[in-house]
Design an enzyme around this catalytic site. Structure first.
Site, PDB file in Angstrom:
ATOM      1  N   LYS A 162       0.836  -1.209   0.000  1.00 33.03           N
ATOM      2  CA  LYS A 162       0.000   0.000   0.000  1.00 33.03           C
ATOM      3  C   LYS A 162       0.871   1.259   0.000  1.00 33.03           C
ATOM      4  CE  LYS A 162      -4.189  -1.919   1.430  1.00 33.03           C
ATOM      5  NZ  LYS A 162      -4.112  -3.051   0.497  1.00 33.03           N
ATOM      6  N   LYS A 204      14.794  -6.081   5.197  1.00 38.47           N
ATOM      7  CA  LYS A 204      15.081  -5.087   6.244  1.00 38.47           C
ATOM      8  C   LYS A 204      16.452  -5.286   6.905  1.00 38.47           C
ATOM      9  CE  LYS A 204      10.309  -3.954   7.411  1.00 38.47           C
ATOM     10  NZ  LYS A 204       9.362  -3.709   8.500  1.00 38.47           N
ATOM     11  N   ASN A 238      13.939   0.151   7.698  1.00 39.48           N
ATOM     12  CA  ASN A 238      12.787   0.197   6.783  1.00 39.48           C
ATOM     13  C   ASN A 238      12.758   1.484   5.963  1.00 39.48           C
ATOM     14  OD1 ASN A 238      11.832   2.140   8.562  1.00 39.48           O
ATOM     15  ND2 ASN A 238       9.712   1.427   8.416  1.00 39.48           N
ATOM     16  N   GLY A 297       5.760 -12.846  19.931  1.00 38.55           N
ATOM     17  CA  GLY A 297       6.708 -12.982  18.833  1.00 38.55           C
ATOM     18  C   GLY A 297       8.071 -12.447  19.219  1.00 38.55           C
TER      19      GLY A 297
HETATM   20  P1  ATR Z   1       9.335 -11.141  11.301  1.00 33.67           P
HETATM   21  O1  ATR Z   1      10.548 -10.419  10.823  1.00 33.67           O
HETATM   22  O2  ATR Z   1       8.076 -10.862  10.514  1.00 33.67           O
HETATM   23  O3  ATR Z   1       9.114 -10.986  12.763  1.00 33.67           O
HETATM   24  P2  ATR Z   1      10.410 -13.812  11.710  1.00 33.67           P
HETATM   25  O4  ATR Z   1      11.727 -13.310  12.169  1.00 33.67           O
HETATM   26  O5  ATR Z   1      10.335 -14.998  10.808  1.00 33.67           O
HETATM   27  O6  ATR Z   1       9.604 -12.692  10.933  1.00 33.67           O
HETATM   28  O7  ATR Z   1       9.517 -14.072  13.009  1.00 33.67           O
HETATM   29  C1  ATR Z   1       8.225 -14.573  12.919  1.00 33.67           C
HETATM   30  C2  ATR Z   1       7.627 -14.622  14.323  1.00 33.67           C
HETATM   31  O8  ATR Z   1       6.319 -15.204  14.264  1.00 33.67           O
HETATM   32  C3  ATR Z   1       8.415 -15.494  15.297  1.00 33.67           C
HETATM   33  O9  ATR Z   1       8.246 -14.979  16.589  1.00 33.67           O
HETATM   34  C4  ATR Z   1       7.714 -16.849  15.129  1.00 33.67           C
HETATM   35  O10 ATR Z   1       7.914 -17.715  16.231  1.00 33.67           O
HETATM   36  P3  ATR Z   1       9.243 -18.631  16.304  1.00 33.67           P
HETATM   37  O11 ATR Z   1      10.371 -17.727  16.669  1.00 33.67           O
HETATM   38  O12 ATR Z   1       8.940 -19.636  17.347  1.00 33.67           O
HETATM   39  O13 ATR Z   1       9.386 -19.231  14.932  1.00 33.67           O
HETATM   40  C5  ATR Z   1       6.290 -16.395  15.052  1.00 33.67           C
HETATM   41  N1  ATR Z   1       5.385 -17.356  14.405  1.00 33.67           N
HETATM   42  C6  ATR Z   1       5.286 -17.639  13.088  1.00 33.67           C
HETATM   43  N2  ATR Z   1       4.320 -18.564  12.863  1.00 33.67           N
HETATM   44  C7  ATR Z   1       3.784 -18.864  14.080  1.00 33.67           C
HETATM   45  C8  ATR Z   1       2.748 -19.738  14.526  1.00 33.67           C
HETATM   46  N3  ATR Z   1       2.041 -20.470  13.654  1.00 33.67           N
HETATM   47  N4  ATR Z   1       2.472 -19.791  15.845  1.00 33.67           N
HETATM   48  C9  ATR Z   1       3.174 -19.033  16.719  1.00 33.67           C
HETATM   49  N5  ATR Z   1       4.166 -18.188  16.368  1.00 33.67           N
HETATM   50  C10 ATR Z   1       4.472 -18.096  15.066  1.00 33.67           C
END
Ligand code: ATR
Length: 272
Positions: free
Chosen positions: A16, A66, A87, A127
């Site tokens: 967007k 990023k 960003n 997260g």
């Molecule tokens: P971003 O930069 O978008 O934060 P990332 O570094 O891949 O991307 O982190 C994704 C986050 O979403 C992590 O906290 C991940 O948990 P893990 O560290 O345990 O992998 C979380 N996440 C992704 N899918 C998930 C799910 N189905 N349930 C719970 N947490 C999830």
């Protein structure tokens, strides 16, 4: 002459940012052009070089670049250094400045648009990836009572909390450890909603009048939203405000003028 800006990402088709930034430009009378550029996953630096060569003045950077933008910048702002990610890029004559407007975007949306103060509040951040890391420093800067980071992979939550421990009362844990705890603000920074799921949260974590905030905008009635509503959260936000505020802060970094996000929010809601 029209100044050129862009957003780099992969994928980028649904971004967007061009609509938002061009709306800001019209509103403030700034003569800019802003477009989306799909960079190959292994060709971010080349895409940036090509854009600089055609006279580009600055850029936004979204997934998955990023961290790479962080490495590529020749100078970092303090907030980018803290976030470990960039960003927003500014292309000056002899330098590439890396900035990060995500944290300030989240805080402006919560504290100004939603009128919800953070000071003294119990905050839960779901997260521990890049999106979460970007907001820990700015959140602690507002002096919450506590900031708990919960993550599926517990060790990531703990190490993120340790990294920021000098800035305030922050701790890391797993989702099951949240049982029996209550929070005023619950921020979902996981990418779980991309797969139509949500972290396995225990019941009873939302205090009366609490705010549920999903950082990843644009996914409709997600399980997190439904859970928050059923659990009695007082306010639920889908992150549109953060998207607009981080964009407005980037615009301000580039142009020195702060746009009003409200008419642009209305524009996007009409288009949705
Ligand atoms: P971003 O930069 O978008 O934060 P990332 O570094 O891949 O991307 O982190 C994704 C986050 O979403 C992590 O906290 C991940 O948990 P893990 O560290 O345990 O992998 C979380 N996440 C992704 N899918 C998930 C799910 N189905 N349930 C719970 N947490 C999830």
């Amino acid at each position: 002459m029209t100044d050129k800006y862009c957003v780099f990402g992969n994928p980028i088709g649904h971004s967007k940012s061009p609509i938002i930034q061009m709306a800001f430009a019209r509103q403030t009378g700034q003569d800019i052009e802003y477009r989306a550029i799909l960079a190959p996953t292994d060709g971010f630096a080349d895409a940036v070089d090509a854009f600089i060569a055609e006279g580009g003045k600055g850029a936004n950077v979204t997934l998955p670049f990023k961290q790479e933008a962080f490495q590529l910048a020749t100078r970092l702002t303090l907030r980018a250094e803290q976030a470990g990610a960039v960003n927003t890029l500014v292309f000056n004559d002899n330098e590439v400045v890396g900035d990060n407007t995500d944290g300030v975007g989240l805080l402006r949306d919560i504290m100004v648009n939603l009128n919800y103060p953070i000071r003294g509040k119990r905050i839960l951040l779901l997260g521990a990836g890049g999106a979460a890391r970007g907001v820990v420093g700015p959140l602690l800067g507002e002096h919450p009572a506590t900031l708990v980071i919960a993550n599926r992979t517990v060790v990531r939550a703990r190490s993120l909390a340790e990294h920021f421990a000098s800035l305030g009362p922050v701790s890391g844990c797993g989702y099951e450890d949240l049982a029996g705890q209550v929070f005023d603000v619950v921020i979902n920074a996981t990418s779980a909603s991309l797969s139509g799921t949500m972290p396995p949260l225990p019941e009873g974590i939302f205090a009366p009048g609490s705010l549920a905030y999903k950082m990843m905008y644009g996914l409709g009635d997600t399980p997190f939203r439904v859970f928050a509503r059923n659990q009695g959260a007082g306010m639920i936000s889908e992150g549109l405000g953060m998207l607009l505020e981080q964009a407005a802060e980037s615009f301000y970094v580039w142009r020195g003028v702060r746009p009003d996000v409200r008419p642009v929010a209305e524009l996007l809601q009409k288009k949705a």
